[in-house]
Design a protein around this motif. Sequence first.
Motif, PDB file in Angstrom:
ATOM      1  N   LYS A   1       0.825  -1.220   0.000  1.00  0.00           N
ATOM      2  CA  LYS A   1       0.000   0.000   0.000  1.00  0.00           C
ATOM      3  C   LYS A   1       0.857   1.267   0.000  1.00  0.00           C
ATOM      4  O   LYS A   1       0.520   2.269  -0.633  1.00  0.00           O
ATOM      5  CB  LYS A   1      -0.923  -0.034   1.227  1.00  0.00           C
ATOM      6  CG  LYS A   1      -1.905   1.098   1.277  1.00  0.00           C
ATOM      7  CD  LYS A   1      -2.918   0.925   2.398  1.00  0.00           C
ATOM      8  CE  LYS A   1      -3.878   2.098   2.485  1.00  0.00           C
ATOM      9  NZ  LYS A   1      -3.302   3.419   2.403  1.00  0.00           N
ATOM     10  N   LYS A   2       1.990   1.215   0.711  1.00  0.00           N
ATOM     11  CA  LYS A   2       2.866   2.405   0.763  1.00  0.00           C
ATOM     12  C   LYS A   2       3.349   2.779  -0.648  1.00  0.00           C
ATOM     13  O   LYS A   2       3.550   3.950  -0.957  1.00  0.00           O
ATOM     14  CB  LYS A   2       4.105   2.096   1.617  1.00  0.00           C
ATOM     15  CG  LYS A   2       3.849   2.034   3.081  1.00  0.00           C
ATOM     16  CD  LYS A   2       5.200   2.031   3.821  1.00  0.00           C
ATOM     17  CE  LYS A   2       5.002   1.532   5.234  1.00  0.00           C
ATOM     18  NZ  LYS A   2       5.698   0.319   5.564  1.00  0.00           N
ATOM     19  N   VAL A   3       3.534   1.763  -1.464  1.00  0.00           N
ATOM     20  CA  VAL A   3       4.028   1.987  -2.830  1.00  0.00           C
ATOM     21  C   VAL A   3       2.944   2.688  -3.656  1.00  0.00           C
ATOM     22  O   VAL A   3       3.195   3.681  -4.348  1.00  0.00           O
ATOM     23  CB  VAL A   3       4.415   0.623  -3.468  1.00  0.00           C
ATOM     24  CG1 VAL A   3       4.805   0.782  -4.922  1.00  0.00           C
ATOM     25  CG2 VAL A   3       5.532  -0.037  -2.656  1.00  0.00           C
ATOM     26  N   ILE A   4       1.716   2.179  -3.527  1.00  0.00           N
ATOM     27  CA  ILE A   4       0.604   2.754  -4.291  1.00  0.00           C
ATOM     28  C   ILE A   4       0.304   4.176  -3.801  1.00  0.00           C
ATOM     29  O   ILE A   4       0.078   5.085  -4.606  1.00  0.00           O
ATOM     30  CB  ILE A   4      -0.634   1.833  -4.196  1.00  0.00           C
ATOM     31  CG1 ILE A   4      -0.287   0.486  -4.846  1.00  0.00           C
ATOM     32  CG2 ILE A   4      -1.846   2.460  -4.869  1.00  0.00           C
ATOM     33  CD1 ILE A   4      -1.303  -0.597  -4.652  1.00  0.00           C
ATOM     34  N   ASP A   5       0.368   4.361  -2.476  1.00  0.00           N
ATOM     35  CA  ASP A   5       0.125   5.705  -1.931  1.00  0.00           C
ATOM     36  C   ASP A   5       1.167   6.701  -2.439  1.00  0.00           C
ATOM     37  O   ASP A   5       0.840   7.845  -2.754  1.00  0.00           O
ATOM     38  CB  ASP A   5       0.164   5.671  -0.390  1.00  0.00           C
ATOM     39  CG  ASP A   5      -1.102   5.048   0.180  1.00  0.00           C
ATOM     40  OD1 ASP A   5      -2.089   4.892  -0.582  1.00  0.00           O
ATOM     41  OD2 ASP A   5      -1.109   4.691   1.385  1.00  0.00           O
ATOM     42  N   ALA A   6       2.409   6.258  -2.508  1.00  0.00           N
ATOM     43  CA  ALA A   6       3.472   7.168  -2.975  1.00  0.00           C
ATOM     44  C   ALA A   6       3.185   7.606  -4.415  1.00  0.00           C
ATOM     45  O   ALA A   6       3.350   8.781  -4.778  1.00  0.00           O
ATOM     46  CB  ALA A   6       4.830   6.484  -2.877  1.00  0.00           C
ATOM     47  N   LEU A   7       2.708   6.668  -5.225  1.00  0.00           N
ATOM     48  CA  LEU A   7       2.367   6.991  -6.627  1.00  0.00           C
ATOM     49  C   LEU A   7       1.194   7.976  -6.676  1.00  0.00           C
ATOM     50  O   LEU A   7       1.243   9.005  -7.364  1.00  0.00           O
ATOM     51  CB  LEU A   7       2.014   5.702  -7.371  1.00  0.00           C
ATOM     52  CG  LEU A   7       1.428   5.851  -8.772  1.00  0.00           C
ATOM     53  CD1 LEU A   7       2.469   6.383  -9.747  1.00  0.00           C
ATOM     54  CD2 LEU A   7       0.894   4.519  -9.291  1.00  0.00           C
ATOM     55  N   LYS A   8       0.149   7.642  -5.890  1.00  0.00           N
ATOM     56  CA  LYS A   8      -1.061   8.490  -5.910  1.00  0.00           C
ATOM     57  C   LYS A   8      -0.749   9.897  -5.427  1.00  0.00           C
ATOM     58  O   LYS A   8      -1.157  10.879  -6.041  1.00  0.00           O
ATOM     59  CB  LYS A   8      -2.116   7.896  -4.968  1.00  0.00           C
ATOM     60  CG  LYS A   8      -2.877   6.724  -5.519  1.00  0.00           C
ATOM     61  CD  LYS A   8      -4.048   6.481  -4.557  1.00  0.00           C
ATOM     62  CE  LYS A   8      -4.671   5.147  -4.738  1.00  0.00           C
ATOM     63  NZ  LYS A   8      -5.384   4.687  -3.549  1.00  0.00           N
TER      64      LYS A   8
ATOM     65  N   GLY B   1       6.104   9.862 -10.093  1.00  0.00           N
ATOM     66  CA  GLY B   1       5.278   8.993  -9.234  1.00  0.00           C
ATOM     67  C   GLY B   1       5.818   7.563  -9.206  1.00  0.00           C
ATOM     68  O   GLY B   1       5.785   6.892  -8.168  1.00  0.00           O
ATOM     69  N   ILE B   2       6.291   7.115 -10.342  1.00  0.00           N
ATOM     70  CA  ILE B   2       6.853   5.758 -10.409  1.00  0.00           C
ATOM     71  C   ILE B   2       8.136   5.696  -9.588  1.00  0.00           C
ATOM     72  O   ILE B   2       8.380   4.741  -8.842  1.00  0.00           O
ATOM     73  CB  ILE B   2       7.071   5.350 -11.885  1.00  0.00           C
ATOM     74  CG1 ILE B   2       5.698   5.169 -12.542  1.00  0.00           C
ATOM     75  CG2 ILE B   2       7.913   4.085 -11.998  1.00  0.00           C
ATOM     76  CD1 ILE B   2       5.719   4.750 -13.982  1.00  0.00           C
ATOM     77  N   GLN B   3       8.943   6.747  -9.687  1.00  0.00           N
ATOM     78  CA  GLN B   3      10.179   6.764  -8.896  1.00  0.00           C
ATOM     79  C   GLN B   3       9.868   6.790  -7.397  1.00  0.00           C
ATOM     80  O   GLN B   3      10.501   6.092  -6.611  1.00  0.00           O
ATOM     81  CB  GLN B   3      11.020   7.985  -9.259  1.00  0.00           C
ATOM     82  CG  GLN B   3      11.448   7.981 -10.726  1.00  0.00           C
ATOM     83  CD  GLN B   3      12.545   8.993 -10.997  1.00  0.00           C
ATOM     84  OE1 GLN B   3      13.591   8.956 -10.363  1.00  0.00           O
ATOM     85  NE2 GLN B   3      12.311   9.894 -11.934  1.00  0.00           N
ATOM     86  N   LYS B   4       8.854   7.565  -7.005  1.00  0.00           N
ATOM     87  CA  LYS B   4       8.490   7.645  -5.584  1.00  0.00           C
ATOM     88  C   LYS B   4       7.953   6.289  -5.096  1.00  0.00           C
ATOM     89  O   LYS B   4       8.232   5.861  -3.975  1.00  0.00           O
ATOM     90  CB  LYS B   4       7.435   8.734  -5.343  1.00  0.00           C
ATOM     91  CG  LYS B   4       7.946  10.143  -5.595  1.00  0.00           C
ATOM     92  CD  LYS B   4       8.795  10.634  -4.429  1.00  0.00           C
ATOM     93  CE  LYS B   4       9.138  12.106  -4.576  1.00  0.00           C
ATOM     94  NZ  LYS B   4      10.057  12.581  -3.541  1.00  0.00           N
ATOM     95  N   GLY B   5       7.165   5.632  -5.952  1.00  0.00           N
ATOM     96  CA  GLY B   5       6.675   4.296  -5.588  1.00  0.00           C
ATOM     97  C   GLY B   5       7.823   3.318  -5.451  1.00  0.00           C
ATOM     98  O   GLY B   5       7.864   2.496  -4.522  1.00  0.00           O
ATOM     99  N   ALA B   6       8.786   3.410  -6.363  1.00  0.00           N
ATOM    100  CA  ALA B   6       9.947   2.511  -6.318  1.00  0.00           C
ATOM    101  C   ALA B   6      10.738   2.736  -5.027  1.00  0.00           C
ATOM    102  O   ALA B   6      11.200   1.780  -4.391  1.00  0.00           O
ATOM    103  CB  ALA B   6      10.830   2.744  -7.543  1.00  0.00           C
ATOM    104  N   ILE B   7      10.870   4.003  -4.640  1.00  0.00           N
ATOM    105  CA  ILE B   7      11.603   4.318  -3.399  1.00  0.00           C
ATOM    106  C   ILE B   7      10.891   3.664  -2.211  1.00  0.00           C
ATOM    107  O   ILE B   7      11.512   3.022  -1.357  1.00  0.00           O
ATOM    108  CB  ILE B   7      11.692   5.858  -3.207  1.00  0.00           C
ATOM    109  CG1 ILE B   7      12.604   6.442  -4.282  1.00  0.00           C
ATOM    110  CG2 ILE B   7      12.173   6.219  -1.803  1.00  0.00           C
ATOM    111  CD1 ILE B   7      12.465   7.946  -4.477  1.00  0.00           C
ATOM    112  N   ALA B   8       9.551   3.794  -2.181  1.00  0.00           N
ATOM    113  CA  ALA B   8       8.784   3.186  -1.075  1.00  0.00           C
ATOM    114  C   ALA B   8       8.995   1.668  -1.073  1.00  0.00           C
ATOM    115  O   ALA B   8       9.174   1.057  -0.018  1.00  0.00           O
ATOM    116  CB  ALA B   8       7.301   3.532  -1.219  1.00  0.00           C
ATOM    117  N   ALA B   9       9.002   1.055  -2.256  1.00  0.00           N
ATOM    118  CA  ALA B   9       9.180  -0.406  -2.334  1.00  0.00           C
ATOM    119  C   ALA B   9      10.557  -0.806  -1.817  1.00  0.00           C
ATOM    120  O   ALA B   9      10.694  -1.717  -0.991  1.00  0.00           O
ATOM    121  CB  ALA B   9       8.996  -0.877  -3.781  1.00  0.00           C
TER     122      ALA B   9
END
Length: 381
Positions: free
Chosen positions: A47-54, A273-281
Amino acid sequence: MKGFADRVASVEEYYFSAKLREVNQMISDGKPVINLGIGSPDLAPDKKVIDALKNTADNPQAHGYQSYQGIPELRASIAGFYAREYGVNLSPNKEILPMMGSKEGIMHLSMTFLNPGDEVLIPNPGYPTYSSVTNLLGAKAIYYSLDLAKAGRPNLEELENQDLSKVKLMWINYPHMPTGAPGSRAMLQELVYFAQKHQIVLLHDNPYSHILTKEPISILSIPGAKDVALELNSLSKAFNMPGWRVGMLVGREDWIAKVLKVKSNMDSGMFLGIQKGAIAALNLGENWFSDIESTYQSRRKLVWKLADKLNLSYDLKAAGLFVWCKVPEGKTADQLVDELLYEKNIFITPGKIFGSEGEGFVRFSLCMPEFKILEAINRIK
Ligand SMILES: Cc1ncc(COP(=O)(O)O)c(C=O)c1O
């Protein structure tokens, strides 16, 4: 119009690109096809990954072109991931290049190193993109076989007997797709010596290091590897993000700089957004991997059961996202694949698409929920 480039004739449309059209048509026609063919994780990212993207997408300032090398925070997260998971220290500014998936990395690396006529060592069986990209560039694929009884060790003795003077690159991939051969530190060390001796660039494609393995290994943790090897890695399988297209190339500063020289002419950075999601992952803790491990363990037990019902043999010690099975005498792999698809509506992959040594084998993906695999088992009398 004066015709297409010759290189178009050097490749076929990617197997899944064509086959999934047929499978999807069957599904639209109402056939209840269970897809155990492709290795696209069906589980959701954290969820943290999806939230970072959103959250990033909600920011009107976040939609511009991005850095060709990814934002510093992404490179720092990749460096942290490599230090934690593999014990490898990397300079975030010099030894890391984010990629839009490792598949595109295979093209960038090949374009950076290969001239027409150069030779490339490629595993047979192996990921088809190594050969198709080699062919597209007018270079020559030289196939090597793997000893599955020795964790997938390339037959180096056979290679030593060949003229290797034109070989520039060697693709390796452990855990190996499609066989699941796990590789080992000792074997990777042998490969590093081999590359040093023959002045070959060793390219380790490493997307499965966290899927059903004992320990994740990076080639860069092997003594001497940093001089002769580069590594591709990917968030597709490890973090359930295949559609996001995020991966990375890591290794020698001077080689990474040359790849950036090529790649920066081809894209204009990755959506923030993809980079932020990747960072969260990349910053999820160990629980992430233990959770996916237990899901894939249970699924794999069921796929083994399905394989038993079909009288197929497989290696219990294999790693990665697939079960690689030998089809017994009396039936060809093609017959089995067709029978399962058209009579039982179960789609699996014929081993021959991974090379001539894949003849007589089939591959099952673990990217299906348990109830679907159970349903497949029940469809076999
Ligand atoms: C061995 C191997 N390398 C690379 C890839 C490509 O992965 P990505 O999604 O990072 O492009 C795959 C995908 O199936 C693979 O099996």
